[in-house]
Design an enzyme around this catalytic site. Structure first.
Site, PDB file in Angstrom:
ATOM      1  N   GLU A 165       0.772  -7.736  -7.131  1.00  0.00           N
ATOM      2  CA  GLU A 165       0.240  -6.392  -6.872  1.00  0.00           C
ATOM      3  C   GLU A 165       1.142  -5.291  -7.391  1.00  0.00           C
ATOM      4  OE1 GLU A 165       1.339  -5.105  -2.403  1.00  0.00           O
ATOM      5  OE2 GLU A 165       0.353  -7.059  -2.522  1.00  0.00           O
TER       6      GLU A 165
ATOM      7  N   GLU B 158       1.561 -15.190   0.192  1.00  0.00           N
ATOM      8  CA  GLU B 158       1.592 -14.082  -0.780  1.00  0.00           C
ATOM      9  C   GLU B 158       2.940 -13.384  -0.841  1.00  0.00           C
ATOM     10  OE1 GLU B 158      -0.605  -9.715  -1.174  1.00  0.00           O
ATOM     11  OE2 GLU B 158      -1.706 -11.394  -0.312  1.00  0.00           O
TER      12      GLU B 158
ATOM     13  N   HIS C 215      -5.848  -6.771  -5.805  1.00  0.00           N
ATOM     14  CA  HIS C 215      -5.209  -6.160  -4.640  1.00  0.00           C
ATOM     15  C   HIS C 215      -5.917  -4.850  -4.313  1.00  0.00           C
ATOM     16  CE1 HIS C 215      -2.041  -3.464  -2.856  1.00  0.00           C
ATOM     17  NE2 HIS C 215      -1.985  -4.501  -2.040  1.00  0.00           N
TER      18      HIS C 215
ATOM     19  N   HIS D  18       4.962  -9.933   1.801  1.00  0.00           N
ATOM     20  CA  HIS D  18       5.337  -8.624   1.246  1.00  0.00           C
ATOM     21  C   HIS D  18       6.642  -8.641   0.453  1.00  0.00           C
ATOM     22  CE1 HIS D  18       2.353  -6.680   4.099  1.00  0.00           C
ATOM     23  NE2 HIS D  18       2.088  -6.115   2.936  1.00  0.00           N
TER      24      HIS D  18
END
Length: 388
Positions: free
Chosen positions: A260, A234, A310, A210
């Site tokens: 994203e 990610e 996403h 994140h």
């Protein structure tokens, strides 16, 4: 055919146990021939959704109402090029453009009695491989992660994603702020190792960070879990920092995914040119809908980068992701939340794709447009803003 009205609906959802509360924002475009289309503002969580809703109405009045919905490219260009700030939209402006674009493609498909993926060039495959997300809510111990992971495999999935730093040992939100402290690092690594041991070597695990930590810590963590062989790691650094993503990739040797929060092909181009990403994750609800994301997918293909749209919102977002994923050659895998146990967001449409998952795969959609219809009885209960 002419567009006659654009409406935005806000569907607030029950807060999750971890405290996050979503609000799904849907856009409905009507035409003078009785055909309507649906889109979704890709800001179901975090700040900015209400701002994007107002931008939808501004764009609708200036560049959408009265136009032919079949002219998606021209309308998209007007929303981006004739609005000044649309040149560099960012996620809030980009979310408004995206939702309108999705709804226009939905109308186009219905008018032609074809699924959107056919209009995008036709299906490149007969089914999509999916990875499960949302399966580890409220889990704290590595043993609890392992048990939940086994349940995912029992449901037919052969890939799953999770953020091993989302909660601390007490079950409280623990997203690190740049610096990854040793206690959380130890717990996160133990969770990843427990999941790998539970599911075996043939199930793909995808590790989400994140964007909460900086490269030094991400490299150290990546090296620590490398033996678990994740498909990718990610958002390994600040979302807009391509150099940092490349630094982490080179430092830990893992495939890196991200994107994203990026909104345009130009923003993605920097990551591609630096070879910072192996997997690009544009969000259909902020990166331009079908018109914008297919351009990003083409640019990614030219750089040997896979696409994994996403998806973390409502059922219209899922529908848009699926049609795009079916139509591109460089698709890798599709994110899906098969259930939302806290709320009823899947009732926003008549036949949510989330309920059509079979053994971790999604069959090729055959209904016209996005393949789902908005539940107007549900929408009547919601706050609604209209352009007309």
């Amino acid at each position: 055919m002419k567009i006659t009205n654009v409406s935005v609906y806000r569907a607030p959802m029950t807060a999750m146990k971890e405290g996050a509360a979503h609000a799904v924002l849907l856009v409905r475009i009507e035409t003078d021939e009785g055909i309507s289309g649906a889109g979704e503002i890709g800001l179901a969580y975090g700040a900015g959704g209400s701002g994007a809703a107002q931008i939808v109405l501004e764009l609708a009045r200036a560049h959408v109402i009265g136009r032919d919905p079949m002219r998606t490219e021209a309308i998209f260009d007007a929303m981006r090029r004739k609005t000044f700030w649309g040149h560099v939209p960012g996620p809030i402006f980009g979310a408004a453009v995206s939702a309108i674009d999705e709804a226009l493609w939905d109308i186009k498909g219905k008018a032609m009695s074809q699924p959107v993926h056919v209009l995008l060039g036709g299906a490149c495959r007969d089914e999509l491989r999916l990875y499960c997300n949302g399966w580890y809510r409220s889990r704290t111990t590595p043993e609890a992660y392992a048990e939940a992971a086994r349940d995912v495999v029992a449901r037919g999935f052969d890939a799953m994603k999770f953020d091993p730093m989302k909660l601390d040992a007490a079950g409280k939100s623990a997203h690190p702020n740049r610096r990854l402290e040793r206690p959380l690092e130890n717990l996160a690594a133990a969770r990843v190792e427990a999941v790998r041991e539970a599911v075996g070597p043939d199930i793909d695990i995808l590790v989400e960070l994140h964007g909460n930590i900086w490269p030094m810590d991400a490299i150290r963590f990546g090296k620590r879990i490398a033996h678990t062989n994740p498909l990718f790691m990610e958002e390994v650094a600040d979302a807009e920092d391509a150099e940092a993503a490349r630094q982490v990739a080179e430092g830990c040797g893992l495939a890196i995914a991200g994107g994203e929060r990026l909104c345009t092909p130009i923003e993605f181009r920097r990551f591609f040119e630096l070879r910072a990403l192996s997997v690009a994750q544009p969000d259909m609800g902020i990166a331009g809908g079908f018109t914008g994301v297919r351009a990003i997918a083409a640019l990614a293909a030219a750089h040997g980068v896979y696409i994994q749209p996403h998806n973390c919102g409502g059922p219209i977002s899922t529908a848009a992701c699926l049609h795009l994923s079916f139509s591109i050659t460089n698709f890798l895998i599709q994110e899906i939340f098969p259930v939302w146990p806290e709320d009823d967001r899947l009732d926003l449409v008549d036949a949510p794709y989330e309920k059509q998952v079979r053994n971790g795969r999604m069959p090729l959609p055959s209904r016209p447009g996005l393949g789902v219809e908005l539940n107007m009885d549900y929408l009547k209960r919601l706050d609604c803003l209209t352009a007309v």
